[in-house]
Scaffold this motif. Structure first.
Motif, mmCIF file in Angstrom:
data_model
loop_
_atom_site.group_PDB
_atom_site.id
_atom_site.type_symbol
_atom_site.label_atom_id
_atom_site.label_comp_id
_atom_site.label_asym_id
_atom_site.label_seq_id
_atom_site.Cartn_x
_atom_site.Cartn_y
_atom_site.Cartn_z
ATOM 1 N N PRO A 219 0.804 -1.232 0.000
ATOM 2 C CA PRO A 219 0.000 0.000 0.000
ATOM 3 C C PRO A 219 0.834 1.278 0.000
ATOM 4 O O PRO A 219 0.377 2.320 -0.454
ATOM 5 N N GLU A 220 2.072 1.210 0.472
ATOM 6 C CA GLU A 220 2.916 2.413 0.492
ATOM 7 C C GLU A 220 3.937 2.433 -0.646
ATOM 8 O O GLU A 220 4.880 3.229 -0.632
ATOM 9 N N SER A 221 3.734 1.576 -1.622
ATOM 10 C CA SER A 221 4.714 1.457 -2.709
ATOM 11 C C SER A 221 4.360 2.330 -3.907
ATOM 12 O O SER A 221 3.193 2.577 -4.183
ATOM 13 N N LEU A 222 5.401 2.741 -4.623
ATOM 14 C CA LEU A 222 5.219 3.390 -5.926
ATOM 15 C C LEU A 222 5.810 2.449 -6.975
ATOM 16 O O LEU A 222 6.979 2.064 -6.883
ATOM 17 N N LEU A 223 4.984 2.085 -7.946
ATOM 18 C CA LEU A 223 5.393 1.075 -8.919
ATOM 19 C C LEU A 223 5.403 1.656 -10.330
ATOM 20 O O LEU A 223 4.951 2.787 -10.550
ATOM 21 N N ALA A 224 5.897 0.863 -11.261
ATOM 22 C CA ALA A 224 5.911 1.280 -12.665
ATOM 23 C C ALA A 224 5.576 0.095 -13.550
ATOM 24 O O ALA A 224 5.808 -1.061 -13.182
ATOM 25 N N THR A 225 5.037 0.392 -14.706
ATOM 26 C CA THR A 225 4.795 -0.649 -15.707
ATOM 27 C C THR A 225 4.871 -0.039 -17.098
ATOM 28 O O THR A 225 5.171 1.155 -17.244
ATOM 29 N N GLY A 226 4.623 -0.856 -18.105
ATOM 30 C CA GLY A 226 4.624 -0.364 -19.480
ATOM 31 C C GLY A 226 3.663 -1.188 -20.310
ATOM 32 O O GLY A 226 3.226 -2.264 -19.891
ATOM 33 N N PHE A 227 3.337 -0.665 -21.486
ATOM 34 C CA PHE A 227 2.404 -1.359 -22.384
ATOM 35 C C PHE A 227 3.097 -1.577 -23.724
ATOM 36 O O PHE A 227 3.839 -0.716 -24.201
ATOM 37 N N PRO A 228 2.855 -2.717 -24.334
ATOM 38 C CA PRO A 228 3.587 -3.043 -25.570
ATOM 39 C C PRO A 228 3.069 -2.269 -26.779
ATOM 40 O O PRO A 228 1.939 -1.773 -26.763
ATOM 41 N N SER A 229 3.886 -2.224 -27.812
ATOM 42 C CA SER A 229 3.443 -1.552 -29.031
ATOM 43 C C SER A 229 2.889 -2.558 -30.038
ATOM 44 O O SER A 229 2.414 -2.174 -31.098
ATOM 45 N N ARG B 181 -5.685 -4.377 -16.940
ATOM 46 C CA ARG B 181 -6.323 -4.947 -15.734
ATOM 47 C C ARG B 181 -5.364 -4.883 -14.557
ATOM 48 O O ARG B 181 -5.738 -4.523 -13.454
ATOM 49 N N PHE B 182 -4.124 -5.281 -14.820
ATOM 50 C CA PHE B 182 -3.116 -5.257 -13.755
ATOM 51 C C PHE B 182 -2.876 -3.816 -13.317
ATOM 52 O O PHE B 182 -2.765 -3.523 -12.126
ATOM 53 N N TYR B 183 -2.816 -2.928 -14.287
ATOM 54 C CA TYR B 183 -2.598 -1.504 -13.999
ATOM 55 C C TYR B 183 -3.702 -0.980 -13.079
ATOM 56 O O TYR B 183 -3.442 -0.310 -12.076
ATOM 57 N N HIS B 184 -4.935 -1.336 -13.415
ATOM 58 C CA HIS B 184 -6.084 -0.872 -12.632
ATOM 59 C C HIS B 184 -6.025 -1.408 -11.199
ATOM 60 O O HIS B 184 -6.101 -0.642 -10.223
ATOM 61 N N GLN B 185 -5.844 -2.715 -11.074
ATOM 62 C CA GLN B 185 -5.879 -3.329 -9.732
ATOM 63 C C GLN B 185 -4.729 -2.832 -8.854
ATOM 64 O O GLN B 185 -4.922 -2.491 -7.691
ATOM 65 N N ILE B 186 -3.541 -2.796 -9.428
ATOM 66 C CA ILE B 186 -2.369 -2.415 -8.624
ATOM 67 C C ILE B 186 -2.424 -0.923 -8.291
ATOM 68 O O ILE B 186 -2.003 -0.497 -7.216
ATOM 69 N N THR B 187 -2.987 -0.126 -9.188
ATOM 70 C CA THR B 187 -3.154 1.302 -8.891
ATOM 71 C C THR B 187 -4.023 1.484 -7.650
ATOM 72 O O THR B 187 -3.737 2.326 -6.783
ATOM 73 N N LEU B 188 -5.075 0.671 -7.543
ATOM 74 C CA LEU B 188 -5.988 0.808 -6.397
ATOM 75 C C LEU B 188 -5.376 0.329 -5.083
ATOM 76 O O LEU B 188 -5.884 0.631 -4.018
ATOM 77 N N THR C 121 -1.964 0.615 -4.216
ATOM 78 C CA THR C 121 -0.632 1.187 -3.924
ATOM 79 C C THR C 121 -0.685 2.724 -3.958
ATOM 80 O O THR C 121 -1.743 3.300 -4.161
ATOM 81 N N HIS C 122 0.462 3.346 -3.797
ATOM 82 C CA HIS C 122 0.520 4.806 -3.984
ATOM 83 C C HIS C 122 0.350 5.184 -5.448
ATOM 84 O O HIS C 122 0.140 6.355 -5.762
ATOM 85 N N GLY C 123 0.505 4.240 -6.338
ATOM 86 C CA GLY C 123 0.295 4.530 -7.753
ATOM 87 C C GLY C 123 1.210 3.715 -8.652
ATOM 88 O O GLY C 123 2.149 3.063 -8.176
ATOM 89 N N VAL C 124 0.890 3.746 -9.932
ATOM 90 C CA VAL C 124 1.696 3.041 -10.934
ATOM 91 C C VAL C 124 2.061 4.034 -12.034
ATOM 92 O O VAL C 124 1.179 4.615 -12.666
ATOM 93 N N ARG C 125 3.329 4.257 -12.253
ATOM 94 C CA ARG C 125 3.796 5.166 -13.297
ATOM 95 C C ARG C 125 3.999 4.404 -14.602
ATOM 96 O O ARG C 125 4.431 3.258 -14.597
ATOM 97 N N ARG C 126 3.722 5.097 -15.716
ATOM 98 C CA ARG C 126 3.953 4.494 -17.027
ATOM 99 C C ARG C 126 4.743 5.547 -17.816
ATOM 100 O O ARG C 126 4.186 6.362 -18.542
ATOM 101 N N ALA C 127 6.064 5.544 -17.597
ATOM 102 C CA ALA C 127 6.883 6.632 -18.143
ATOM 103 C C ALA C 127 7.332 6.372 -19.575
ATOM 104 O O ALA C 127 7.709 7.293 -20.283
ATOM 105 N N GLY C 128 7.348 5.096 -20.029
ATOM 106 C CA GLY C 128 7.629 4.823 -21.432
ATOM 107 C C GLY C 128 9.046 4.375 -21.760
ATOM 108 O O GLY C 128 9.426 4.399 -22.924
ATOM 109 N N SER C 129 9.812 3.971 -20.756
ATOM 110 C CA SER C 129 11.128 3.385 -21.030
ATOM 111 C C SER C 129 11.366 2.278 -20.002
ATOM 112 O O SER C 129 11.637 2.550 -18.833
#
Ligand code: IPD
Ligand code: CA
Ligand code: CA
Length: 282
Positions: free
Chosen positions: A151-161, A171-178, A180-188
């Motif tokens: 719950p106190e974590s900040l995570l990251a993920t990415g989406f394929p092209s 789905r994973f993005y949605h669930q994990i966002t709810l 944790t502190h959030g999920v960043r998708r910065a693109g690298s």
């Protein structure tokens, strides 16, 4: 290992990455036209020029080493040494003028990652690691974060092209966002892994990556004291493409969440935008 120690490899890779970074920044300043390798798989002249420069430097310094580069660079002779090169990770960002991209180079010896560098030329940040000797950010030792709970974590993920419609990650993005502190998708992906290694993110996951996205970043995370596995906790292998990386402390909890999501259990329903619009009408 041969006469050359991994630390000598690291300094050679850093020098090549710096040169490629300078080249990329030149292209970035003047913006380059976007080309397409596929649906939304972007490529630019800068990707190719960076790979050509890197290939040239590897060839000059390590003529017997094998190479696998994203833009087609190949040298496959069965050498004990193999380089995985992403000459520009974050091409979509780069092409749109969003300054989050890097060069990623990992070196394998007899199937084991021994050296890796991720260089962010826009911030002048050099992330590097040598097997067994720790991980460094601009020559200072770096370590994964100390966050112990999800719950106190900040995570990251990415989406394929490729085949985005078939990828379940939203789905994973949605669930994990709810959860944790959030999920960043910065693109690298390579920078995401470097940020786990440096403690900025507590974890990262992504499906279907390529070895050139992963080789350097995985070594950075491991050498910074973190953990890298597949989605079911199996040992990470470059060929497997799916990756979960973390500070180690939240790893089991993260894998537990993924298991639930894969099984379709405890899924929070996606809110209906029409309902939302109705309840927010002035
Ligand atoms: C991409 C980036 C992105 C990740 C994609 C990769 P590229 O690499 O790492 O973050 O989500 O899966 O393909 O194409 O910019 O080198
Ligand atoms: Ca990439
Ligand atoms: Ca790339």
């Amino acid at each position: 290992m041969s006469a050359e120690r991994a630390s000598e490899f690291v300094s050679a890779i850093e020098a090549i990455a710096r040169e490629a970074g300078e080249l990329l920044m030149g292209y970035f300043a003047r913006r380059v036209p976007i080309e397409y390798k596929g649906d939304v798989d972007l490529v630019t002249e800068a990707d190719r020029a960076s790979e050509a420069l890197i290939m040239d430097r590897i060839q000059a310094r390590f003529p017997r080493h094998d190479v696998l580069g994203e833009e087609g660079a190949r040298r496959e002779t069965g050498s004990d040494y193999k380089w995985y090169v992403d000459p520009l990770d974050g091409t979509t960002n780069f092409a749109h003028g969003f300054p989050v991209f890097c060069i990623s180079m990992g070196l394998e010896h007899k199937g084991q990652l021994i050296a890796g560098v991720v260089y962010d030329p826009a911030r002048g940040e050099m992330f590097s690691a040598e097997k067994g000797s720790g991980a460094y950010l601009n020559q200072r030792r770096m370590q994964v974060s100390k966050t112990t709970n999800l719950p106190e974590s900040l995570l990251a993920t990415g989406f394929p092209s490729h085949k985005r419609h078939k990828n379940p990650n939203i789905r994973f993005y949605h669930q994990i966002t709810l959860r944790t502190h959030g999920v960043r998708r910065a693109g690298s992906a390579a920078l995401d892994l470097a940020c786990v290694a440096s403690g900025r993110f507590d974890g990262f996951w992504e499906f279907n990556l390529n070895p050139w996205d992963l080789a350097a970043g995985v070594l950075l995370v491991e050498e910074a004291g973190g953990q890298v596995t597949g989605f079911f906790g199996q040992p990470f292998r470059l060929a497997e493409r799916d990756v979960v990386a973390s500070n180690g402390l939240i790893h089991a909890d993260l894998l537990r969440e993924f298991k639930e999501i894969f099984a379709g259990r405890c899924l929070e329903p996606l809110p209906d935008p029409r309902e939302y619009a109705k309840s927010h009408q002035p």
